[in-house]
Design a protein around this motif. Structure first.
Motif, PDB file in Angstrom:
ATOM      1  N   VAL A 279       0.863  -1.183   0.000  1.00 58.84           N
ATOM      2  CA  VAL A 279       0.000   0.000   0.000  1.00 58.84           C
ATOM      3  C   VAL A 279       0.900   1.233   0.000  1.00 58.84           C
ATOM      4  CG1 VAL A 279      -1.651   1.321   1.377  1.00 58.84           C
ATOM      5  CG2 VAL A 279      -1.873  -1.166   1.205  1.00 58.84           C
ATOM      6  N   LEU A 280       0.597   2.183  -0.869  1.00 58.34           N
ATOM      7  CA  LEU A 280       1.392   3.416  -0.923  1.00 58.34           C
ATOM      8  C   LEU A 280       0.953   4.362   0.182  1.00 58.34           C
ATOM      9  CD1 LEU A 280       1.561   4.530  -4.668  1.00 58.34           C
ATOM     10  CD2 LEU A 280       3.432   3.743  -3.205  1.00 58.34           C
ATOM     11  N   GLN A 281       1.923   4.943   0.847  1.00 60.01           N
ATOM     12  CA  GLN A 281       1.555   5.991   1.810  1.00 60.01           C
ATOM     13  C   GLN A 281       1.259   7.252   1.014  1.00 60.01           C
ATOM     14  OE1 GLN A 281       4.332   6.720   5.002  1.00 60.01           O
ATOM     15  NE2 GLN A 281       3.256   8.568   5.630  1.00 60.01           N
ATOM     16  N   GLU A 282      -0.008   7.616   0.983  1.00 62.19           N
ATOM     17  CA  GLU A 282      -0.392   8.728   0.109  1.00 62.19           C
ATOM     18  C   GLU A 282      -1.669   9.376   0.634  1.00 62.19           C
ATOM     19  OE1 GLU A 282      -1.375   7.113  -3.737  1.00 62.19           O
ATOM     20  OE2 GLU A 282      -2.821   5.698  -2.908  1.00 62.19           O
ATOM     21  N   THR A 283      -1.917  10.577   0.142  1.00 66.13           N
ATOM     22  CA  THR A 283      -3.229  11.163   0.378  1.00 66.13           C
ATOM     23  C   THR A 283      -4.115  10.743  -0.781  1.00 66.13           C
ATOM     24  OG1 THR A 283      -2.715  13.173  -0.842  1.00 66.13           O
ATOM     25  CG2 THR A 283      -2.218  13.181   1.510  1.00 66.13           C
ATOM     26  N   ARG A 284      -5.405  10.593  -0.490  1.00 64.14           N
ATOM     27  CA  ARG A 284      -6.334  10.175  -1.542  1.00 64.14           C
ATOM     28  C   ARG A 284      -7.541  11.113  -1.565  1.00 64.14           C
ATOM     29  NH1 ARG A 284      -5.014   5.369  -3.854  1.00 64.14           N
ATOM     30  NH2 ARG A 284      -7.138   5.014  -4.618  1.00 64.14           N
ATOM     31  N   HIS A 285      -8.100  11.245  -2.738  1.00 62.33           N
ATOM     32  CA  HIS A 285      -9.294  12.082  -2.899  1.00 62.33           C
ATOM     33  C   HIS A 285     -10.537  11.214  -2.813  1.00 62.33           C
ATOM     34  CE1 HIS A 285      -6.789  15.382  -4.094  1.00 62.33           C
ATOM     35  NE2 HIS A 285      -6.303  14.717  -5.130  1.00 62.33           N
ATOM     36  N   TRP A 286     -11.562  11.721  -2.147  1.00 64.92           N
ATOM     37  CA  TRP A 286     -12.833  11.006  -2.052  1.00 64.92           C
ATOM     38  C   TRP A 286     -13.783  11.529  -3.122  1.00 64.92           C
ATOM     39  CZ3 TRP A 286     -15.487   7.030  -0.752  1.00 64.92           C
ATOM     40  CH2 TRP A 286     -16.874   7.097  -0.585  1.00 64.92           C
ATOM     41  N   HIS A 287     -14.414  10.606  -3.827  1.00 60.28           N
ATOM     42  CA  HIS A 287     -15.380  10.994  -4.861  1.00 60.28           C
ATOM     43  C   HIS A 287     -16.770  10.626  -4.390  1.00 60.28           C
ATOM     44  CE1 HIS A 287     -12.187  11.852  -7.808  1.00 60.28           C
ATOM     45  NE2 HIS A 287     -11.540  10.920  -7.127  1.00 60.28           N
ATOM     46  N   GLU A 288     -17.501  11.637  -4.036  1.00 57.12           N
ATOM     47  CA  GLU A 288     -18.834  11.450  -3.465  1.00 57.12           C
ATOM     48  C   GLU A 288     -19.747  10.703  -4.451  1.00 57.12           C
ATOM     49  OE1 GLU A 288     -19.659  12.895  -0.340  1.00 57.12           O
ATOM     50  OE2 GLU A 288     -21.448  11.639  -0.550  1.00 57.12           O
ATOM     51  N   ASP A 289     -19.646  11.064  -5.726  1.00 61.03           N
ATOM     52  CA  ASP A 289     -20.567  10.527  -6.730  1.00 61.03           C
ATOM     53  C   ASP A 289     -20.351   9.031  -6.961  1.00 61.03           C
ATOM     54  OD1 ASP A 289     -18.083  11.178  -7.636  1.00 61.03           O
ATOM     55  OD2 ASP A 289     -18.737  11.977  -9.570  1.00 61.03           O
ATOM     56  N   THR A 290     -19.090   8.632  -7.085  1.00 66.06           N
ATOM     57  CA  THR A 290     -18.819   7.236  -7.407  1.00 66.06           C
ATOM     58  C   THR A 290     -18.498   6.401  -6.176  1.00 66.06           C
ATOM     59  OG1 THR A 290     -16.565   7.931  -7.844  1.00 66.06           O
ATOM     60  CG2 THR A 290     -18.004   7.674  -9.757  1.00 66.06           C
ATOM     61  N   GLY A 291     -18.286   7.063  -5.060  1.00 65.50           N
ATOM     62  CA  GLY A 291     -18.000   6.328  -3.831  1.00 65.50           C
ATOM     63  C   GLY A 291     -16.631   5.678  -3.815  1.00 65.50           C
ATOM     64  N   ILE A 292     -15.692   6.248  -4.566  1.00 62.51           N
ATOM     65  CA  ILE A 292     -14.342   5.668  -4.551  1.00 62.51           C
ATOM     66  C   ILE A 292     -13.323   6.738  -4.158  1.00 62.51           C
ATOM     67  CG2 ILE A 292     -14.985   4.047  -6.384  1.00 62.51           C
ATOM     68  CD1 ILE A 292     -13.152   5.730  -8.246  1.00 62.51           C
ATOM     69  N   THR A 293     -12.117   6.277  -3.850  1.00 65.98           N
ATOM     70  CA  THR A 293     -11.018   7.202  -3.600  1.00 65.98           C
ATOM     71  C   THR A 293     -10.027   7.051  -4.742  1.00 65.98           C
ATOM     72  OG1 THR A 293      -9.636   5.625  -2.394  1.00 65.98           O
ATOM     73  CG2 THR A 293     -11.272   6.846  -1.104  1.00 65.98           C
ATOM     74  N   THR A 294      -9.356   8.163  -5.053  1.00 69.70           N
ATOM     75  CA  THR A 294      -8.297   8.067  -6.061  1.00 69.70           C
ATOM     76  C   THR A 294      -7.026   8.659  -5.490  1.00 69.70           C
ATOM     77  OG1 THR A 294      -8.966  10.167  -7.033  1.00 69.70           O
ATOM     78  CG2 THR A 294      -9.838   8.160  -8.059  1.00 69.70           C
ATOM     79  N   SER A 295      -5.931   8.246  -6.082  1.00 68.13           N
ATOM     80  CA  SER A 295      -4.623   8.639  -5.588  1.00 68.13           C
ATOM     81  C   SER A 295      -4.435  10.149  -5.685  1.00 68.13           C
ATOM     82  CB  SER A 295      -3.548   7.927  -6.413  1.00 68.13           C
ATOM     83  OG  SER A 295      -2.285   8.331  -5.965  1.00 68.13           O
ATOM     84  N   GLY A 296      -3.932  10.750  -4.619  1.00 70.27           N
ATOM     85  CA  GLY A 296      -3.657  12.186  -4.630  1.00 70.27           C
ATOM     86  C   GLY A 296      -2.177  12.407  -4.762  1.00 70.27           C
ATOM     87  N   ARG A 297      -1.537  12.514  -3.639  1.00 67.40           N
ATOM     88  CA  ARG A 297      -0.124  12.862  -3.656  1.00 67.40           C
ATOM     89  C   ARG A 297       0.598  11.851  -2.779  1.00 67.40           C
ATOM     90  NH1 ARG A 297       2.942  15.997  -0.214  1.00 67.40           N
ATOM     91  NH2 ARG A 297       1.167  16.343   1.146  1.00 67.40           N
ATOM     92  N   VAL A 298       1.697  11.382  -3.301  1.00 66.10           N
ATOM     93  CA  VAL A 298       2.469  10.428  -2.510  1.00 66.10           C
ATOM     94  C   VAL A 298       3.135  11.174  -1.373  1.00 66.10           C
ATOM     95  CG1 VAL A 298       4.415   8.843  -2.510  1.00 66.10           C
ATOM     96  CG2 VAL A 298       2.846   8.897  -4.458  1.00 66.10           C
ATOM     97  N   LYS A 299       2.908  10.696  -0.172  1.00 67.63           N
ATOM     98  CA  LYS A 299       3.535  11.293   0.999  1.00 67.63           C
ATOM     99  C   LYS A 299       4.783  10.499   1.296  1.00 67.63           C
ATOM    100  CE  LYS A 299       0.811  13.771   4.268  1.00 67.63           C
ATOM    101  NZ  LYS A 299       0.185  13.789   5.578  1.00 67.63           N
ATOM    102  N   SER A 300       5.805  11.186   1.646  1.00 65.75           N
ATOM    103  CA  SER A 300       6.998  10.431   2.016  1.00 65.75           C
ATOM    104  C   SER A 300       7.679  11.160   3.150  1.00 65.75           C
ATOM    105  CB  SER A 300       7.942  10.321   0.827  1.00 65.75           C
ATOM    106  OG  SER A 300       8.531  11.581   0.589  1.00 65.75           O
ATOM    107  N   ASP A 301       8.671  10.539   3.653  1.00 66.55           N
ATOM    108  CA  ASP A 301       9.401  11.161   4.746  1.00 66.55           C
ATOM    109  C   ASP A 301      10.161  12.385   4.253  1.00 66.55           C
ATOM    110  OD1 ASP A 301       8.394   9.221   6.352  1.00 66.55           O
ATOM    111  OD2 ASP A 301      10.111   7.886   6.125  1.00 66.55           O
ATOM    112  N   ALA A 302      10.220  12.550   2.928  1.00 59.77           N
ATOM    113  CA  ALA A 302      10.923  13.700   2.382  1.00 59.77           C
ATOM    114  C   ALA A 302      10.119  14.988   2.572  1.00 59.77           C
ATOM    115  CB  ALA A 302      11.221  13.487   0.911  1.00 59.77           C
ATOM    116  N   ASP A 303       8.828  14.861   2.891  1.00 64.45           N
ATOM    117  CA  ASP A 303       8.038  16.059   3.182  1.00 64.45           C
ATOM    118  C   ASP A 303       8.686  16.771   4.345  1.00 64.45           C
ATOM    119  OD1 ASP A 303       6.109  15.940   1.334  1.00 64.45           O
ATOM    120  OD2 ASP A 303       4.668  14.853   2.575  1.00 64.45           O
TER     121      ASP A 303
END
Lengths: 514, 526
Positions: A279-303
């Motif tokens: 599983v990628l450590q990332e933020t994900r977007h929630w889509h109310e209409d389809t009820g799914i999440t999609t990949s946002g931005r990969v979070k890493s310790d480099a933040d």
């Protein structure tokens, strides 16, 4: 928020999923919730600009909230008080001294390109919130911290198909929101909920909303973005295993979506793990209409936000006396209040749960306060009005009748001026904007026939038409009176008090027999 | 009457008068504020030139002639109407361009703010206006106050009135040069590591960095928030006190502003009594590293103070040796964050990338690349590095510990002495261009002034004489936090002793400045 790693939003296509029950049978679910709450202060966190919702873009700003050169922040005392109030209500320890820090990153919706936020010194820490699941099971969610910070401006991306920055022609920023005080409440990892994790997540967010409203610190309207939940989900093979890699689904804005987002992530992550991938450590977007999440931005310790103590502010040092003063003004906590009201109202567990789940607790409370009986209040709000709201697809509380009107209606029924069937017609009139219940009763001529002599005559007439009924009643079959009552009601076109008619029937039969 | 250097009869007398003297003459209606302002505008036109044109003092980035005259006429009218005016009403003042002024361009010496006109006034500017002090204009400075020579101004250097081939110090070289060249009786400066005191030292003027929080920072374009402090620049200790009193006092818009009243600073400046005062010479800020001429002038002043009844003692502040190093971690760290807002999104310069997509991030990068000068970039990079995860404790964290130790050294020293003294700067004014390629040599100019900023204590520089090269030397006085009046007490007394010896103010012996062609729009004649 850094734009340096703007991974394009995933193609939007559905990712492989494992059936939810299957996923939870084989993986242990751990969730965490970070809820941002806009505080209901009149002015912003660090300056005197107004926080009112819905003003023309960029009109509620000052040199401070625009981050103009030379502008300096000053802490809003009421926001600190609200933060303390929330902390106390969550049974947290209140810091004796805490500093704000700067969280540095570049993004156009942040006027200073740093957010002033409490980083390692939150105003409140180590608390919990008791929530009640749908079946009445109590659940304690541990709260790690509640800290104060400022909101960012609001970006609108114009010209793209998705409304996201990717593919947009240009972006607009409204700084009215920049600097609005926020409290972020962060839970500890919630373990042991298993398949009920989505329900716990929803119940927690709902309970927090109720708490914030009861405290009077925020209206916490999720649909207006006054309360926004970030939902963290991770899976692990068993409860003994170390925590798995989590995803953070941002800005989920309804209770139902919180539950759905957790469910979706459980199914999605299970499929990823089943496929032997990580599983990628990332933020994900929630889509109310389809009820799914999609990949946002990969979070890493480099933040690296290069946090350091905000040198423009002095530490916040709430005196213990002030904290105790605030504690003394805390209202009854929602869970305790609910138990008290259930006792006072005489509702069953099931009835109470339905009322709470339907979001009717406050409305019913107000209706009872306006004079209705608890049973009548529940009957109207949970029945006719809930159906109407459902038909109209609006919140029951936004119907054109309020607790006062419903109490008035119930009063009319209780006093016998109208009966139940007529009351429905009155309500219809009220909902159609014809006036108050009393006005509708007059306008529609819906008064119950209360002229005794007229009723007695009607009863006698009906008894005469059904001589066998009188015999049956005299013979002890009192239920047979129903036929006569029905006939009278028919004759008066429902404008009689059925209860009274029944009494008259029994009197007349008894009188005839004596 | 002295020959009219600026061409208008009586004008030379007006521009050479002290602010205290002008205030008295204005109150007595011997002269109007309009006449005073006009005399200074004429003087500016005669000697200032403009930064970048290669001639003149170039103290001003922007001259607000018409606004200053309008403000002067307003004060004159109110005085004529018998209104009760502030004692300093009508005395003009110049303001360092790092201070925001509503309606008047404010650049902080940077290209990135070229053309920006602030929509609000700094609190100290509000107070100047409320006192009826006309604002002559905005003075030149190192970009974002980063430098010790005013050569890092994006608009060109200011020149030292004593020798125009030399720098006036920095970052507030414009404000110091403006008062030293009689272009303004008073000026506002800011001091993060010495930017008021070091320029005062090398221009033979007086500059005061008040206790941190003594004058509001609201409206100062921030370099390092925990160190920045506005203060007065003047030609006499009393004048500095008068301006300090106008600007000082609590401001609810600055959370770090002191709540104490500003104090009777002018009274302290007038008291001229140092009998029994314990004057601590900081061992680490004398001797090695300070030029012979500077040291000799400093010692001579100490002798005068001792003769006048002060008790001169030596104190040691060992951690001052590390103050410069700590400063060059804390200051850039805060600056890297404070300067993040200059991104081309909301105000000031906006540069689009020359090729490729025009995204917000690329516009920010192009704007900052084009708008910031080399010294600013150097400090942003330093500070960004020092705050980075993994380095924070070693750099920013350690520097803050040194800062605490410096504060402890001060506290211990103030047990033994009422004030601490040292030379303000290690050398006299250095030639233009001589340190531009050697940042460490440039930074060393602030070695004696930085400790006061780290500890938040007040400091003053006043002229103690000329070195063998004929250039002024500054004498620094430091006092405990919130004891600013001690600076004025000692400074006023020493100034009086020195002027008695010199037979007049030091600046009276400064060379006459050549008249340069006016390069700014003429102010309409009366």
């Amino acid at each position: 928020m850094s734009t340096t790693t703007t991974a394009p939003a995933a193609t939007g296509g559905a990712e492989p999923l494992v059936a939810y029950d299957d996923a939870t049978a084989r993986y242990d679910v751990v969730i965490g919730l970070e809820v941002h709450v806009e505080l209901g202060t009149a002015t912003k966190m660090f300056d005197g600009s107004s926080t009112a919702f819905g003003a023309e873009p960029n009109t509620q700003v000052s040199p401070v909230s625009l981050g103009l050169p030379g502008a300096l922040p000053v802490v809003n005392r009421l926001a600190v008080e609200h933060g303390i109030r929330i902390g106390l209500a969550l049974s947290c320890d209140i810091a004796e001294s805490c500093r704000f820090a700067r969280k540095n990153y570049f993004y156009p919706d942040m006027p200073k390109n740093f957010q002033t936020s409490q980083y390692d010194e939150p105003i409140a820490a180590d608390g919990h919130l008791e929530v009640v699941l749908d079946d009445g099971t109590p659940w304690r969610v541990e709260v790690e911290r509640a800290h104060l910070e400022e909101d960012t401006g609001k970006s609108t991306h114009v010209g793209g198909s998705t409304g996201r920055i990717h593919g947009a022609d240009h972006s607009l920023v409204d700084y009215n929101r920049a600097g609005i005080p926020l409290v972020e409440v962060v839970t500890r990892p919630v373990t042991g909920a298993g398949a009920r994790a989505p329900e716990v997540a929803r119940a927690y967010v709902a309970a927090l909303r109720d708490l914030l409203r009861a405290l009077g610190v925020s209206e916490a309207r999720m649909e207006q973005g006054q309360m926004r939940a970030d939902v963290n989900v991770s899976l692990r093979p068993s409860p003994d295993a170390p925590l798995g890699t989590r995803t953070e689904t941002k800005n989920v804005n309804s209770f139902r979506s919180v539950e759905r987002a957790v469910r979706y992530e459980v199914s999605r992550q299970a499929a990823v793990l089943d496929a032997g991938r990580a599983v990628l450590q990332e933020t994900r977007h929630w889509h109310e209409d389809t009820g799914i999440t999609t990949s946002g931005r990969v979070k890493s310790d480099a933040d690296d936000y290069r946090y350091f103590p905000e040198p423009d502010l002095v530490p916040v040092t709430p005196s213990r006396a002030w904290v105790e003063e605030i504690r003394a003004t805390l209202p009854e906590m929602p869970v305790a209040r609910r138990a008290r009201l259930q006792g006072e109202w005489g509702y069953s567990d099931l009835e109470m749960r339905d009322v709470v789940n339907a979001g009717l607790l406050e409305t019913i409370s107000a209706t009872v306060a306006a004079g209705a009986s608890p049973a009548a209040a529940r009957k109207w709000w949970g029945g006719e009005l809930a159906r109407t709201a459902n038909e109209r697809q609006v919140e029951v509380t936004s119907l054109p009748v309020g607790p006062e009107g419903v109490a008035e209606l119930a009063g009319l029924v209780e006093s016998g001026r109208i009966n139940d069937r007529m009351a429905r017609q009155v309500l219809e009139g009220v909902l159609a904007g014809e006036g108050t219940p009393t006005e509708v009763v007059s306008a529609r001529g819906l008064e119950v026939v209360s002229d005794e002599s007229a009723l007695v005559a009607a009863v006698d007439e009906a008894l005469a038409a059904q001589p066998d009924v009188a015999e049956k009643i005299r013979g002890g079959k009192v239920a047979a009176a129903g036929a006569v009552v029905g006939a009278v009601m028919k004759a008066t076109r429902g404008a009689a008090d059925a209860q009274r008619v029944r009494e008259i029937v029994l009197e007349r039969v008894g009188a005839a027999g004596s | 009457m002295a020959p009219a250097e600026s061409g208008r009869p009586g004008a030379d007398d007006l521009v050479r008068a002290t602010a205290a003297d002008l205030a008295q003459r204005l109150a007595a209606r011997e002269v109007s504020s309009e006449e005073v302002v006009r005399a200074h505008l004429d003087r500016i036109a005669a000697v200032d030139g403009a930064p970048g044109d290669g001639r003149g003092v170039a103290a001003f980035l922007h001259v607000s002639g018409e606004e200053a005259l309008a403000a002067a006429r307003d004060v004159d009218a109110r005085r004529a109407a018998g209104e009760d005016l502030h004692p300093a009403a009508g005395v003009p003042v110049a303001v360092k361009d790092v201070v925001v002024t509503r309606g008047t361009p404010t650049t902080a010496g940077s290209k990135i703010l070229e053309g920006w006109v602030p929509p609000y006034d700094a609190t100290l500017v509000e107070r100047l206006r409320a006192a009826g002090m006309p604002l002559l204009g905005k003075t030149n400075m190192d970009e974002f106050a980063m430098g010790s020579s005013t050569e890092h101004s994006a608009y060109g250097p200011t020149r030292n009135p004593w020798d125009t081939s030399r720098t006036p110090g920095g970052s507030g070289g414009g404000s110091a040069a403006a008062v030293a060249a009689f272009e303004a009786p008073l000026a506002v400066g800011t001091d993060t590591g010495g930017s008021i005191r070091q320029p005062a030292a090398v221009t033979g003027s007086v500059g005061v960095k008040p206790t941190y929080g003594g004058i509001s920072r609201y409206g100062l374009v921030a370099m390092a928030s925990s160190l920045d402090q506005a203060g007065p620049c003047a030609r006499t200790v009393l004048d500095a006190a008068l301006l300090h009193e106008v600007m000082g006092g609590h401001d609810p818009r600055d959370a770090t502003s002191l709540t104490d009243p500003v104090g009777a600073l002018a009274d302290a400046a007038r008291s001229r009594d140092v009998r029994g005062m314990r004057v601590g010479v900081v061992r680490e800020l004398t001797g090695e590293g300070f030029s012979d001429g500077v040291s000799a002038s400093f010692r001579a002043s100490l002798d005068l103070l001792a003769d006048a009844g002060a008790e001169v003692v030596e104190v040691s502040c060992p951690t001052f040796a590390h103050a410069l190093d700590a400063y060059y971690l804390i200051m850039p760290s805060e600056a890297s964050s404070n300067l993040a807002r200059f991104d081309g999104m909301r105000f000031g310069l906006r540069v689009e990338p020359s090729e490729g997509p025009v995204t917000a991030e690329r516009v920010m990068a192009a704007t900052r690349g084009a708008g910031f000068g080399a010294e600013v970039k150097r400090r942003i990079i330093l500070g960004t590095y020092a705050l980075s995860a993994g380095y924070y404790d070693a750099y920013y964290g350690s520097a803050q510990k040194v800062r605490t130790l410096v504060q402890r050294d001060f506290a211990a020293a103030f047990e033994q002495a009422d004030v601490l003294v040292s030379p303000t700067a290690p050398t006299t004014a250095f030639p233009l261009g001589s340190r531009l390629d050697d940042p460490l040599a440039m930074y060393a100019a602030d070695i004696a002034t930085i400790p006061a900023n780290l500890a938040g204590v007040p400091g003053m520089s006043l002229p103690s004489g000329l070195a063998e090269d004929g250039l002024p030397v500054g004498f620094q006085v430091m006092a405990p936090a919130r004891a600013d009046e001690r600076l004025y007490r000692l400074g006023g007394a020493l100034e009086a002793l020195l002027e008695e010896r010199w037979g007049g103010p030091l600046l009276a012996s400064a060379p006459r400045l050549e008249t340069v062609p006016a390069t700014r729009p003429e102010v309409a004649p009366a």
